[in-house]
Design an enzyme around this catalytic site. Structure first.
Site, PDB file in Angstrom:
ATOM      1  N   ASP A 102       0.844  -1.192   0.000  1.00 30.37           N
ATOM      2  CA  ASP A 102       0.000   0.000   0.000  1.00 30.37           C
ATOM      3  C   ASP A 102       0.881   1.244   0.000  1.00 30.37           C
ATOM      4  O   ASP A 102       2.045   1.194   0.434  1.00 30.37           O
ATOM      5  CB  ASP A 102      -0.876   0.034   1.264  1.00 30.37           C
ATOM      6  CG  ASP A 102      -1.846  -1.126   1.310  1.00 30.37           C
ATOM      7  OD1 ASP A 102      -2.175  -1.676   0.248  1.00 30.37           O
ATOM      8  OD2 ASP A 102      -2.271  -1.474   2.431  1.00 30.37           O
TER       9      ASP A 102
HETATM   10  N1  URA Z   1      -1.048  -5.871   4.117  1.00 29.06           N
HETATM   11  C1  URA Z   1      -1.614  -4.658   4.058  1.00 29.06           C
HETATM   12  O1  URA Z   1      -2.664  -4.424   4.634  1.00 29.06           O
HETATM   13  N2  URA Z   1      -0.981  -3.712   3.346  1.00 29.06           N
HETATM   14  C2  URA Z   1       0.206  -3.910   2.720  1.00 29.06           C
HETATM   15  O2  URA Z   1       0.749  -2.996   2.093  1.00 29.06           O
HETATM   16  C3  URA Z   1       0.775  -5.180   2.806  1.00 29.06           C
HETATM   17  C4  URA Z   1       0.127  -6.148   3.517  1.00 29.06           C
END
Ligand code: URA
Length: 232
Positions: A102
């Protein structure tokens, strides 16, 4: 392989730029200046130099990036800065991030041009380990850790696969999961009535985020790291 293909795969330039550079005498093959870019070369045995420097042919490039929390995991984006913008100069064409973190997630991101490896690392069949260092809104209880380890309902058809979870002395959760569902860690914490306040990936398929890398730092994998990831 044709000389122009070899040089373009090594990111010396586009085919037409290469034609020009070769014509100008910047390229030697086994010590001899060549003037035609469509000649055949042996990419593993011939000694090919551009402006006097040996051009090494590597079929695949593997890069480890410490992703900062203000770039998106994509090869391009209309508005936001991407992880690829940080890799400068690009050592090869066709590089792409393996999987997705993310925007606000930091840490270890593998970038490569090896489609087969990427496919394998991301395939749910192979259960590649990913460890996250998670800052949480509330302190986790032993019961929460047990639930995270056994599997929680995050709104998908199946509960999450067994995971490993412990809290370190600074209060950070270390969560190792073997799958990569969308927003998985954030949704797992929601499933135990908590919330992620910071998220950093510290390992991925045998690779570890080095302590000495700042956000935005990147480097090519060492041979040992390449072997470790390929054997996943
Ligand atoms: N899980 C999440 O919620 N976000 C990420 O970026 C990676 C794993």
């Amino acid at each position: 392989m044709r000389l122009d293909k070899f040089l373009s795969e090594c990111n010396i330039g586009t085919r037409s730029q290469i034609k020009d550079l070769v014509k100008k005498g910047f390229v030697t093959v086994n010590g001899t200046v060549v003037k035609k870019s469509d000649i055949a070369v042996n990419e593993t045995e011939d000694d090919i130099c551009f402006k006097g420097t040996k051009v090494n042919y590597r079929k695949f490039i593997y890069i480890l990036l410490n992703k900062p929390g203000d770039v998106v995991t994509a090869t391009q984006d209309k508005k936001a800065k991407t992880v690829m913008d940080l890799i400068n100069p690009l050592p090869a064409k066709d590089l792409f991030p393996v999987g997705r973190l993310d925007k606000d997630t930091t840490g270890l991101l593998l970038i490569c041009n090896d489609g087969e490896l990427s496919h394998r690392l991301l395939s749910p069949k192979y259960h590649v380990d990913k460890t996250y260092l998670v800052g949480t809104r509330d302190k986790l209880t032993g019961e929460d850790l047990k639930k995270l380890e056994e599997g929680v309902d995050i709104g998908d058809d199946d509960i999450t696969l067994p995971a490993k979870a412990f809290v370190d002395e600074d209060g950070f959760l270390h969560l190792t999961i073997h799958e990569g569902r969308y927003h998985q860690v954030k949704r797992m914490l929601e499933a135990v009535n908590n919330e992620v306040v910071s998220l950093e990936r510290i390992s991925f398929g045998g690779l570890k985020l080095p302590d000495d890398m700042d956000y935005g730092d990147w480097r090519e994998l060492t041979e040992d790291e390449i072997n470790a990831i390929i054997q996943q």
